[in-house]
Design a protein around this motif. Structure first.
Motif, PDB file in Angstrom:
ATOM      1  N   GLY A  48     -18.252 -53.764 -18.986  1.00 10.75           N
ATOM      2  CA  GLY A  48     -17.798 -54.113 -20.354  1.00 10.75           C
ATOM      3  C   GLY A  48     -18.794 -53.767 -21.560  1.00 10.75           C
ATOM      4  O   GLY A  48     -18.501 -54.374 -22.371  1.00 10.75           O
ATOM      5  N   SER A  49     -19.903 -52.927 -21.049  1.00  9.47           N
ATOM      6  CA  SER A  49     -20.900 -52.597 -22.036  1.00  9.47           C
ATOM      7  C   SER A  49     -20.385 -51.388 -23.154  1.00  9.47           C
ATOM      8  O   SER A  49     -19.411 -50.472 -22.775  1.00  9.47           O
ATOM      9  N   LEU A  50     -20.883 -51.244 -24.024  1.00  7.54           N
ATOM     10  CA  LEU A  50     -20.691 -50.311 -25.131  1.00  7.54           C
ATOM     11  C   LEU A  50     -21.113 -49.360 -24.759  1.00  7.54           C
ATOM     12  O   LEU A  50     -20.284 -48.018 -24.713  1.00  7.54           O
ATOM     13  N   ARG A  51     -22.024 -49.042 -24.060  1.00  7.76           N
ATOM     14  CA  ARG A  51     -22.726 -47.771 -23.284  1.00  7.76           C
ATOM     15  C   ARG A  51     -21.671 -47.071 -22.328  1.00  7.76           C
ATOM     16  O   ARG A  51     -21.221 -46.075 -22.360  1.00  7.76           O
ATOM     17  N   GLY A  52     -20.950 -48.004 -21.539  1.00  6.48           N
ATOM     18  CA  GLY A  52     -20.126 -47.838 -20.509  1.00  6.48           C
ATOM     19  C   GLY A  52     -18.916 -47.106 -21.143  1.00  6.48           C
ATOM     20  O   GLY A  52     -18.293 -46.233 -20.846  1.00  6.48           O
ATOM     21  N   LYS A  53     -18.307 -47.747 -22.105  1.00 11.42           N
ATOM     22  CA  LYS A  53     -17.315 -47.252 -22.882  1.00 11.42           C
ATOM     23  C   LYS A  53     -17.411 -46.207 -23.544  1.00 11.42           C
ATOM     24  O   LYS A  53     -16.549 -45.412 -23.618  1.00 11.42           O
ATOM     25  N   LEU A  54     -18.448 -45.786 -24.080  1.00 17.51           N
ATOM     26  CA  LEU A  54     -18.749 -44.426 -24.809  1.00 17.51           C
ATOM     27  C   LEU A  54     -19.143 -43.357 -23.755  1.00 17.51           C
ATOM     28  O   LEU A  54     -18.532 -42.291 -23.898  1.00 17.51           O
ATOM     29  N   ASP A  55     -19.357 -43.489 -22.631  1.00 13.07           N
ATOM     30  CA  ASP A  55     -19.787 -42.703 -21.629  1.00 13.07           C
ATOM     31  C   ASP A  55     -18.341 -42.482 -21.073  1.00 13.07           C
ATOM     32  O   ASP A  55     -17.748 -41.056 -20.733  1.00 13.07           O
ATOM     33  N   GLY A  56     -17.379 -43.308 -20.782  1.00  8.58           N
ATOM     34  CA  GLY A  56     -16.064 -43.135 -20.693  1.00  8.58           C
ATOM     35  C   GLY A  56     -15.140 -42.335 -21.631  1.00  8.58           C
ATOM     36  O   GLY A  56     -14.401 -41.281 -21.303  1.00  8.58           O
ATOM     37  N   LEU A  57     -15.468 -42.346 -22.756  1.00  9.23           N
ATOM     38  CA  LEU A  57     -14.808 -41.786 -24.082  1.00  9.23           C
ATOM     39  C   LEU A  57     -15.322 -40.178 -23.838  1.00  9.23           C
ATOM     40  O   LEU A  57     -14.437 -39.421 -23.835  1.00  9.23           O
ATOM     41  N   LYS A  58     -16.588 -40.336 -23.447  1.00  8.56           N
ATOM     42  CA  LYS A  58     -17.324 -38.648 -23.516  1.00  8.56           C
ATOM     43  C   LYS A  58     -16.702 -38.081 -22.468  1.00  8.56           C
ATOM     44  O   LYS A  58     -16.335 -36.887 -22.402  1.00  8.56           O
ATOM     45  N   ARG A  59     -16.460 -38.532 -21.177  1.00 12.51           N
ATOM     46  CA  ARG A  59     -15.667 -37.865 -20.054  1.00 12.51           C
ATOM     47  C   ARG A  59     -14.288 -37.509 -20.317  1.00 12.51           C
ATOM     48  O   ARG A  59     -14.071 -36.595 -19.940  1.00 12.51           O
TER      49      ARG A  59
ATOM     50  N   LEU B 240     -26.421 -51.098 -25.330  1.00 10.78           N
ATOM     51  CA  LEU B 240     -26.092 -51.240 -26.735  1.00 10.78           C
ATOM     52  C   LEU B 240     -25.209 -52.466 -27.189  1.00 10.78           C
ATOM     53  O   LEU B 240     -25.554 -53.170 -28.117  1.00 10.78           O
ATOM     54  N   GLY B 241     -24.601 -53.048 -26.233  1.00 11.98           N
ATOM     55  CA  GLY B 241     -23.714 -54.164 -26.509  1.00 11.98           C
ATOM     56  C   GLY B 241     -22.874 -54.700 -25.241  1.00 11.98           C
ATOM     57  O   GLY B 241     -22.685 -53.652 -24.411  1.00 11.98           O
ATOM     58  N   GLY B 242     -22.319 -55.734 -25.256  1.00 13.57           N
ATOM     59  CA  GLY B 242     -21.625 -56.034 -23.920  1.00 13.57           C
ATOM     60  C   GLY B 242     -22.414 -56.282 -22.696  1.00 13.57           C
ATOM     61  O   GLY B 242     -23.442 -56.576 -22.730  1.00 13.57           O
ATOM     62  N   LEU B 243     -21.685 -56.356 -21.693  1.00 14.13           N
ATOM     63  CA  LEU B 243     -22.004 -56.678 -20.370  1.00 14.13           C
ATOM     64  C   LEU B 243     -21.953 -55.976 -19.311  1.00 14.13           C
ATOM     65  O   LEU B 243     -20.905 -55.252 -19.231  1.00 14.13           O
ATOM     66  N   LYS B 244     -22.686 -55.563 -18.399  1.00 12.70           N
ATOM     67  CA  LYS B 244     -22.395 -55.052 -16.953  1.00 12.70           C
ATOM     68  C   LYS B 244     -22.813 -56.122 -15.903  1.00 12.70           C
ATOM     69  O   LYS B 244     -23.744 -56.472 -15.569  1.00 12.70           O
ATOM     70  N   ILE B 245     -21.736 -56.105 -15.089  1.00  9.65           N
ATOM     71  CA  ILE B 245     -21.678 -57.431 -14.021  1.00  9.65           C
ATOM     72  C   ILE B 245     -21.559 -56.712 -12.746  1.00  9.65           C
ATOM     73  O   ILE B 245     -20.516 -56.028 -12.489  1.00  9.65           O
TER      74      ILE B 245
END
Length: 178
Positions: free
Chosen positions: A163-174, A149-154
């Motif tokens: 630092g991806s938007l998907r990762g942040k959304l998944d973290g918030l969901k958890r 969705l946005g950001g980067l995954k390194i």
């Protein structure tokens, strides 16, 4: 695990020969070509590991395909073949590249982004993460993943910086569920 141990021994021997003869960069480029050829045509490895095909035919294939390469590269491939370890060729190459990069102070980074990164963006990543990891440089392999969705995954080695938007959304969901 055994694959890596066996491959590391061969890769280290090849690296030591290359370093002693001041050929590390040349051999690194040549093994990258070998890896690309083996990765593109899976039948080569099947041919080299087949018990139905004689050792002479396998040696002939190696000599014909890589005859222009440095004798150290060819002899390493032939040695793996003679010792019935042809299945380790790609692992040996990966280990060689890893040893070479460590020696040069380079880390390999796999970067996922929503779109292909521009050169300036890659340079910015190199400057930030090379310092963080005490390396001189990074070799960046960029792949496009629109699911971020946005950001980067390194991923650098066994470390992942999400630092991806998907990762942040998944973290918030958890957090909300847990």
């Amino acid at each position: 695990m055994k694959d890596t141990i066996v491959a590391h021994k061969y890769a280290l021997a090849l690296f030591q020969l290359a370093e002693a003869n001041n050929l590390v960069d040349q051999i690194e480029e040549e093994v990258k070509v070998v890896k690309e050829i083996f990765s593109q045509d899976k039948q080569i490895l099947s041919f080299l590991t087949s018990p139905k095909i004689g050792k002479d035919k396998k040696r002939e294939l190696i000599n014909e395909a890589f005859g222009e390469f440095n004798p150290f590269v060819i002899n390493t491939l032939l040695l793996l073949l003679d010792r019935q370890r042809a299945q380790y060729i790609l692992t040996v190459i990966d280990e060689f590249i890893q040893i070479s990069y460590e020696n040069k102070g380079i880390a390999k980074a796999h970067v996922e982004s929503v779109r292909p990164l521009k050169d300036e963006e890659k340079e910015a990543l190199v400057s930030v993460f090379a310092k963080k990891l005490n390396k001189k440089s990074l070799e960046i392999e960029n792949t496009v993943n629109e699911e971020l969705l946005g950001g980067l995954k390194i991923q650098i080695g066994n470390r992942i910086y999400d630092g991806s938007l998907r990762g942040k959304l998944d973290g918030l969901k958890r957090k909300l569920i847990g």
